[in-house]
Design a protein around this motif. Sequence first.
Motif: not given
Length: 561
Positions: A481-489
């Motif tokens: 899991e990459v803590q510095t990238v996220q998908n939102i919507g």
Amino acid sequence: NIEVIYPLSTEKYSTKPLNELKIDCRINSSEPITSVYCPTHTVQVNRPNNRTAEVSLAEHHVLPRSDFHLLYSVGEGDVGMTMLSYRPNSVEPGYFLLLASPPVEWDCTRTIPKTVLLVLDKSGSMTGEKIEQAKNSLRFVLDHLGSEDTFNIITYDSDITTFAPELQRADSDGLSKAREFVHRISAGGSTNIDGALRTAMGMCTVKDRPTYVIFLTDGLPTAGEQREAAIVDNCTKTNSVKARLMSFGVGNDVNARLLDKLTAANFGDSQYVRPSENIEAPVSRLFSRLTTPILCDLRMEFMGLDPSLTYPKNLPDLFQGNQLVLVGRYHQSGPTTLRLMGKVGDQERVYTQSMILDDGLALYSRGFIEKLWAQRRIGYLTDEIDRNGQNKELIEEIVRLSTRHGILTPYTSFLADDSVKLTDAHANAMKAGENLKLLEREEKGKLGVAQRASKQDMMRKPEAPSAGQVQVQDWDGNTVEVQTVQNIGNKTFYRKQNRWVDSTVTEEQEKKAVRIAQYSDEYFKLANSLPSSMNQYLAMTEPVLVNLNDQTYEVVPPPNS
């Protein structure tokens, strides 16, 4: 089409994983259910009859990262087809998802007989537990052949041995003798992959029935022809009936690049079994899916339209209890008629369905279609580079899609580093190109096999990348899991210099960004002007740079917070 969304994402409220996440859903319909699909999670679907579907999700020690999204359709016909489309704007081509499946209650008298060739590596490296697991895999296939099917078994080391000189009927006598043959298999010798495949393909001579070659190996070609290109060429030339080659690479000593080239050229796919895994499980899963072919040699056609970049490129055969998940792009919106063509034996069948392709007023909940397409596209671009060498345009597109959608691979995971500028496309493509050289150098070993397994997973996976923190497979094939990238919507955000940056923001847009403090009058005015689906981008607890309705905003915490 019926869509059900169950709010499940607790990531924003909790950091403690759940010991167990379990969802059971039962669908009872007065009309036949044609398709059941979950784009967000890996689920088990049980179909007791045409009007009932039982969907279950079971995960352990997880922090829910996205809501549970379930779609199903109803209708009549031998092949049910469901089309969903998504066009974020009217300027760029849209994205479509096609689900095609036969009815659950299929008349067994209409089942197409098939031919199955089992090709087993019994070289010295297979000694011990591996050869016993492989033999059990062969027994599973033999136990699940239909009475009208034909089959044969080819084993190979330095030499080639066949169960019978020609294809055999899968009757009780033939199967009993085949089981005795399997019992006597023992390991020893070198590995003549070329000879084994040419022998198997040479037995495939009946064109009016589907043919599947299940090929198991744990090593490199060390006897007979050993050049990759020549082995692929020989196999393809001998495959006169377009048999589908399904390969299983066992352990880390296989030439994974060779297996991928072989299956790509022969209408199949590759799977890789780690040293700690049991060979029986993936072979059993595959053959359970291949048991009852319904429609073969599939082709798809939009009346008056020209879809592009559709995946999978080679459409698989359609089997009872299984579902085709096809994604692609389209240019012209509006009504169209889809024709799905295939063969039942030597007879051509055509199934038609009226569809409407979105014109740009996209449903927000359909954004997963774009991400699923991007995921498969990245997998196929990587496969193209693996088989044919590096290409500047392909690398640039991989980086562009990875950046936009947060679909990170070992080659593009550097995008998550705080020091990397997302807008420096040239530098990022150069870095990805350097990383992709490992595909050329590492055709075998733990690293070579992990790269091909990851690539195949991207090309096959039916679910879109999930919401929340982005995951990536590392060089060893482990999910991280990459803590510095996220998908939102439908957006992807990168954490750069203590703020979250929308992947679509350009340098020019950043310069013109409107700065707004959270909970100010301007903030609430903006929130009220946006569709409810966009307000989640304003609710982030850290500074965020985001594109909303053709304007870039930098939303920062309120003063003195």
